[in-house]
Design a protein around this motif. Structure first.
Motif, short mmCIF file in Angstrom:
data_model
loop_
_atom_site.label_atom_id
_atom_site.label_comp_id
_atom_site.label_asym_id
_atom_site.label_seq_id
_atom_site.Cartn_x
_atom_site.Cartn_y
_atom_site.Cartn_z
N ASN A 145 17.73 23.22 56.31
CA ASN A 145 19.18 23.68 56.23
C ASN A 145 19.73 24.23 54.99
O ASN A 145 20.92 24.08 54.49
N ILE A 146 18.64 24.66 54.07
CA ILE A 146 19.28 25.45 52.87
C ILE A 146 18.85 26.82 53.06
O ILE A 146 17.58 27.01 53.07
N PHE A 147 19.57 27.81 52.77
CA PHE A 147 19.16 29.28 52.89
C PHE A 147 19.61 29.99 51.53
O PHE A 147 20.48 29.59 50.88
N MET A 148 18.97 31.08 51.25
CA MET A 148 19.22 32.01 50.60
C MET A 148 20.05 33.13 51.00
O MET A 148 19.55 33.62 52.23
N HIS A 149 21.23 33.46 50.67
CA HIS A 149 21.97 34.31 51.14
C HIS A 149 22.03 35.51 49.97
O HIS A 149 22.80 35.45 49.25
N ARG A 150 21.25 36.52 50.27
CA ARG A 150 21.08 37.41 49.23
C ARG A 150 21.88 38.82 49.42
O ARG A 150 22.04 39.18 50.45
N PRO A 151 22.79 39.00 48.33
CA PRO A 151 23.73 40.29 48.52
C PRO A 151 23.14 41.60 48.78
O PRO A 151 22.17 41.73 48.15
N GLY A 152 23.71 42.30 49.63
CA GLY A 152 23.26 43.42 49.86
C GLY A 152 23.79 44.50 48.88
O GLY A 152 24.56 44.26 47.96
N ASN A 153 23.40 45.83 48.98
CA ASN A 153 23.91 46.67 48.37
C ASN A 153 23.83 48.21 49.32
O ASN A 153 23.91 47.91 50.50
N LYS A 154 24.26 49.13 48.91
CA LYS A 154 24.45 50.44 49.68
C LYS A 154 22.99 50.79 50.31
O LYS A 154 23.12 51.75 51.49
N TRP A 155 22.07 50.28 49.86
CA TRP A 155 20.73 50.70 50.75
C TRP A 155 20.42 49.54 51.38
O TRP A 155 19.28 49.56 52.38
N GLN A 156 20.54 48.30 51.30
CA GLN A 156 20.19 47.37 51.97
C GLN A 156 21.43 46.08 52.32
O GLN A 156 22.23 46.06 51.69
N PRO A 157 21.47 45.63 53.59
CA PRO A 157 22.26 44.76 53.96
C PRO A 157 22.05 43.40 53.46
O PRO A 157 20.91 43.07 52.99
N THR A 158 23.00 42.57 53.43
CA THR A 158 23.04 41.28 53.05
C THR A 158 21.96 40.53 53.94
O THR A 158 21.92 40.89 55.28
N GLU A 159 20.83 39.71 53.43
CA GLU A 159 19.90 39.06 54.10
C GLU A 159 20.11 37.50 53.91
O GLU A 159 20.48 37.14 52.76
N THR A 160 19.86 36.88 54.72
CA THR A 160 19.75 35.11 54.59
C THR A 160 18.16 34.91 54.79
O THR A 160 17.56 35.27 55.94
N TRP A 161 17.67 34.21 53.82
CA TRP A 161 16.29 33.76 53.91
C TRP A 161 16.27 32.39 54.09
O TRP A 161 16.79 31.47 53.41
N GLY A 162 15.48 32.05 55.22
CA GLY A 162 15.31 30.74 55.76
C GLY A 162 13.92 30.53 55.38
O GLY A 162 13.30 31.51 54.69
N ILE A 163 13.24 29.30 55.93
CA ILE A 163 11.68 29.18 55.78
C ILE A 163 10.88 30.41 56.09
O ILE A 163 10.01 30.84 55.39
#
Length: 194
Positions: A145-163
């Motif tokens: 239930n804890i995730f990394m929500h990695r901000p995107g940029n013009k080359w990559q979309p925002t990513e959510t990292w789970g296990i």
């Protein structure tokens, strides 16, 4: 589950500032507002798209942390913070306060420590927690239930990292191994040898 977003302020401020390095946003009075603009856009986008129930923004303090005390060379080789970022920080804090989002800050601890502690406590209290940062160190906190929500940029979309994403990224079998992986690798940005 209740959704909590915790923002690593300094990571997002630096990211926003350097995202506009070639085309800085300058106010009519000559102030570089790139960090404030980028940070504000990140917060507003999360509120709009993710619809969190709760938010918090964690800041580092200028006070030394236990890491500085235990290991004197910690972050010793880092370049001085750009003046435009130093000027922007109070404006970022005013923006956060205007949205009535709690500022999370504690002398002797980095924003990472504050976010990690709150994330683990919130998970135990039935929250789904998203840590908004691109700092790889946060991967060690990822759980069901804890995730990394990695901000995107013009080359990559925002990513959510789970296990699953953490295990794939670090090529490990258990999230706890992130600690070993990072210890072996070291961290040039923090002046920590592997």
């Amino acid at each position: 589950m209740k959704k909590l977003f915790l923002f690593d302020a300094m990571a997002l401020i630096y990211r926003a500032h350097f995202a506009f390095a070639k085309t800085p946003r300058i106010s009519s009075k000559g102030m570089n507002t790139s960090a404030v603009f980028g940070f504000a856009n990140t917060i507003l986008e999360v509120i709009q798209k993710e619809k969190p129930d709760y938010l918090g923004v964690a800041f580092d303090t200028p006070a030394p942390t236990f890491r500085h005390i235990e290991y004197t060379p910690y972050k010793a080789q880092r370049e001085k913070q750009p003046e435009d970022i130093t000027i922007a920080i109070p404006y970022v804090k005013r923006f956060v306060e205007a949205l009535d989002i709690p500022i999370l800050i504690l002398d002797g601890y980095e924003a990472d420590d504050v976010i990690g502690t709150i994330a683990k406590k919130a998970e135990k209290n039935g929250f789904q927690v998203y840590m908004m940062t691109s700092d790889k160190d946060f991967a060690q906190l990822v759980s069901e239930n804890i995730f990394m929500h990695r901000p995107g940029n013009k080359w990559q979309p925002t990513e959510t990292w789970g296990i699953k994403e953490v295990l794939e990224k670090f090529q490990i079998k258990r999230v706890e191994q992130v600690i070993d992986f990072l210890a072996m690798m070291g961290d040039a940005a923090d002046n920590i040898p592997g």
